[in-house]
Design an enzyme around this catalytic site. Sequence first.
Site, PDB file in Angstrom:
ATOM      1  N   GLY A  11      39.326  46.639  42.802  1.00 10.46           N
ATOM      2  CA  GLY A  11      39.234  46.452  41.365  1.00 10.46           C
ATOM      3  C   GLY A  11      37.784  46.469  40.912  1.00 10.46           C
ATOM      4  CG  ASN A  12      36.538  49.084  39.511  1.00 10.66           C
ATOM      5  OD1 ASN A  12      37.081  49.604  38.539  1.00 10.66           O
ATOM      6  ND2 ASN A  12      36.812  49.447  40.754  1.00 10.66           N
ATOM      7  N   GLY A  21      31.778  47.770  46.574  1.00 15.36           N
ATOM      8  CA  GLY A  21      31.862  47.068  47.847  1.00 15.36           C
ATOM      9  C   GLY A  21      31.109  45.766  47.979  1.00 15.36           C
ATOM     10  CB  SER A  46      34.312  54.410  44.306  1.00 23.49           C
ATOM     11  OG  SER A  46      35.374  53.466  44.366  1.00 23.49           O
ATOM     12  CD  GLU A  47      38.908  53.871  41.158  1.00 24.67           C
ATOM     13  OE1 GLU A  47      38.747  54.949  40.546  1.00 24.67           O
ATOM     14  OE2 GLU A  47      39.836  53.670  41.946  1.00 24.67           O
ATOM     15  CG  HIS A 100      40.726  49.488  38.334  1.00 27.06           C
ATOM     16  ND1 HIS A 100      42.071  49.795  38.356  1.00 27.06           N
ATOM     17  CD2 HIS A 100      40.232  49.830  39.556  1.00 27.06           C
ATOM     18  CE1 HIS A 100      42.372  50.318  39.544  1.00 27.06           C
ATOM     19  NE2 HIS A 100      41.280  50.340  40.286  1.00 27.06           N
ATOM     20  CG  HIS A 142      43.664  47.453  43.607  1.00 24.87           C
ATOM     21  ND1 HIS A 142      43.017  47.775  44.784  1.00 24.87           N
ATOM     22  CD2 HIS A 142      43.247  48.377  42.692  1.00 24.87           C
ATOM     23  CE1 HIS A 142      42.242  48.839  44.591  1.00 24.87           C
ATOM     24  NE2 HIS A 142      42.361  49.214  43.333  1.00 24.87           N
ATOM     25  CE1 TYR A 202      55.793  38.394  21.578  1.00 25.06           C
ATOM     26  CE2 TYR A 202      58.010  37.725  22.212  1.00 25.06           C
ATOM     27  CZ  TYR A 202      56.705  37.399  21.888  1.00 25.06           C
ATOM     28  OH  TYR A 202      56.298  36.094  21.896  1.00 25.06           O
ATOM     29  CG  HIS A 212      44.952  52.996  42.073  1.00 24.82           C
ATOM     30  ND1 HIS A 212      44.089  54.070  41.945  1.00 24.82           N
ATOM     31  CD2 HIS A 212      44.152  51.907  42.162  1.00 24.82           C
ATOM     32  CE1 HIS A 212      42.838  53.649  41.983  1.00 24.82           C
ATOM     33  NE2 HIS A 212      42.850  52.330  42.107  1.00 24.82           N
ATOM     34  CE1 TYR A 246      50.488  34.101  18.435  1.00 25.78           C
ATOM     35  CE2 TYR A 246      48.511  34.921  19.524  1.00 25.78           C
ATOM     36  CZ  TYR A 246      49.543  33.996  19.427  1.00 25.78           C
ATOM     37  OH  TYR A 246      49.610  32.965  20.324  1.00 25.78           O
TER      38      TYR A 246
END
Length: 231
Positions: A46-47, A62, A91-92, A110, A112, A131, A172, A227
């Site tokens: 994740g990132n 990493g 890397s993403e 992002h 996982h 909803y 992913h 809201y």
Amino acid sequence: MGTEPAAAGRPGGERAVRDEESRVWETLVTTARRTVADGLVVGTSGNVSARVGDLVLVTPSGVPYDRLTGDDLTAVDLTGRQVRGTLVPTSELPMHLAVYRTTDARAVVHTHAVHATAVSTLVTELPPIHYMAAALGGPVRVAPYATYGTAELAENMLRALAGRSGCLLQNHGTITYGAGLDQAYDRTAQLEWMCRLWLTASAVPGRTPSLLSEAHMAEAGARLKGYGQRR
């Protein structure tokens, strides 16, 4: 005559910009650590990123989040050229930059997350089980699988994000964006919760979960716009 405000190119303006970058970086690292604490990622998967002007601050590749300090600030411009720090960006990065180039996003998360990733292997769209999907723009799509870190994955993600602020990535994980790190994170957490809800309901033997109609979703979306507290 009054004193002119410091421009970005002057010493005072440059200090203000750097102070803003440092502040956002601190919040970014806190958000990244929260993804681990809340079980949305494992290890360095994740990132997280945030936009400051024309720069994108992003977690490095990493590096465990608990080791990041203020001196590790990592940033690129919108072309991906590194302009801050010495650590290699995630890397993403192609996915993050694609979001910033095509939306008004100020932050991207992002993960996982396990339930969301499980759902991404089962369907092409998260069934409208709740909803709160309307808070992401509507039924959450699944972007077809592509190798991580590739332009193909970024393109698949953009198609799944059309009209949405979040999507699943097949086999992913998840990606969401928002007007700030808190909103982007909250959308990720909501998406993981909805996926867990659907998996839980679907697992009851002999029963099929009731789903919301397009009309239900549209009504919920309209109400969600008002809201919360108004300033």
